[in-house]
Design a protein around this motif. Structure first.
Motif, short mmCIF file in Angstrom:
data_model
loop_
_atom_site.label_atom_id
_atom_site.label_comp_id
_atom_site.label_asym_id
_atom_site.label_seq_id
_atom_site.Cartn_x
_atom_site.Cartn_y
_atom_site.Cartn_z
N SER A 1 0.81 -1.23 0.00
CA SER A 1 0.00 0.00 0.00
C SER A 1 0.84 1.27 0.00
N GLY A 2 2.12 1.16 0.20
CA GLY A 2 2.95 2.35 0.32
C GLY A 2 3.24 2.71 1.77
N ALA A 3 2.72 1.93 2.71
CA ALA A 3 2.95 2.19 4.13
C ALA A 3 4.35 1.77 4.57
N VAL A 4 4.96 0.88 3.79
CA VAL A 4 6.30 0.38 4.12
C VAL A 4 7.25 0.61 2.95
N ASP A 5 8.52 0.67 3.29
CA ASP A 5 9.58 0.84 2.30
C ASP A 5 10.52 -0.35 2.34
N GLU A 6 11.26 -0.52 1.27
CA GLU A 6 12.42 -1.40 1.31
C GLU A 6 13.59 -0.53 1.73
N ASP A 7 14.29 -0.95 2.75
CA ASP A 7 15.44 -0.18 3.25
C ASP A 7 16.71 -0.99 3.05
N HIS A 8 17.78 -0.29 2.73
CA HIS A 8 19.11 -0.90 2.67
C HIS A 8 19.73 -0.80 4.05
N ILE A 9 20.05 -1.94 4.64
CA ILE A 9 20.63 -1.97 5.98
C ILE A 9 21.90 -1.12 5.98
N LEU A 10 22.81 -1.43 5.07
CA LEU A 10 23.98 -0.59 4.84
C LEU A 10 23.62 0.30 3.66
N PRO A 11 23.68 1.62 3.82
CA PRO A 11 23.21 2.52 2.76
C PRO A 11 23.79 2.16 1.39
N ARG A 12 22.90 2.07 0.42
CA ARG A 12 23.30 1.65 -0.93
C ARG A 12 24.35 2.58 -1.53
#
Length: 173
Positions: free
Chosen positions: A53-64
Motif C-alpha cells: 500500500s505504500g505504508a512500508v519501504d524497502e530499506d538498505h541496511i547498509l546505505p546503498r
C-alpha cells in the motif's frame, strides 16, 4: 529449482492480493516473509495490505550509496517513519553510536534482537559500525575475474579467439 519454487509460490500469493506480479513485488514479499511479517526497526507487525500500500519501504541496511550493495542480503522491509528516521545511516550509526543524535542503546538492542531472526549474514550488517566499500569492490573484482575466465574458456571452445581484459581496464571503461 528450490529457489524458483519459492519465488513461484510468492508470485501466486501476490496474485491473490490483486497486485501486479513482478520482480520487485516478489522480492518485497520474500523479504516480508523472511522478517516474520514485522518491521525490523519498530517491531510492529506488517499486514499484507500494508506491504503493497505504500505504508512500508524497502530499506538498505547498509546505505546503498555507500556500500553499492543492492542485494536482498542488504534489504529489509520497514515502516516509513522508522526508515526515514534511520535515513542514510547504518543501524549502528543511527541508534548504537554515542555520536549519533538519536543514540538509544536500548532501542538499538531491540532492533538487534529482531535482526537475530534474519539470516546470519544479514544480521551481521546490523552490527557493522562502518561501511567498507573497499571490501565490496574487492569481492566484485574477484567475481568478475572468475566470470571472465569461465566465459573465455567457453567461447574458445566454440573456436573464437578471445582475450579477456584486465579488471582495471573494465573498471576504467
Amino acid at each position: 529449482q528450490e529457489r524458483k519454487a519459492i519465488r513461484d509460490n510468492a508470485a501466486d500469493e501476490i496474485r491473490k492480493l490483486g497486485v501486479a506480479v513482478n520482480r520487485a513485488a516478489i522480492d518485497r514479499y520474500l523479504l516480508w516473509m523472511e522478517q516474520g511479517q514485522e518491521c525490523v526497526y519498530s517491531g510492529n507487525p506488517i499486514s499484507q495490505a500494508e506491504l503493497f500500500s505504500g505504508a512500508v519501504d524497502e530499506d538498505h541496511i547498509l546505505p546503498r550509496q555507500r556500500s553499492l550493495d543492492n542485494s536482498l542480503a542488504n534489504r529489509v522491509i520497514a515502516f516509513r517513519e522508522p526508515n526515514a528516521e534511520k535515513g542514510d545511516r547504518t543501524p549502528y550509526e543511527w541508534l548504537g553510536s554515542p555520536e549519533s543524535q538519536r543514540y538509544d542503546p536500548e532501542r538499538y538492542e531491540q532492533v538487534l534482537q529482531r535482526a537475530k531472526k534474519l539470516p546470519f549474514g544479514k544480521y551481521r550488517k546490523f552490527l557493522q559500525k562502518e561501511v567498507k566499500l573497499d571490501d565490496f569492490i574487492a569481492r566484485q573484482l574477484v567475481d568478475t575475474a572468475y566470470i571472465t575466465r569461465a566465459v573465455t574458456q567457453y567461447v574458445k571452445q566454440l573456436g573464437v579467439d578471445v582475450l579477456g581484459s584486465k579488471g582495471q581496464l573494465t573498471g576504467e571503461l
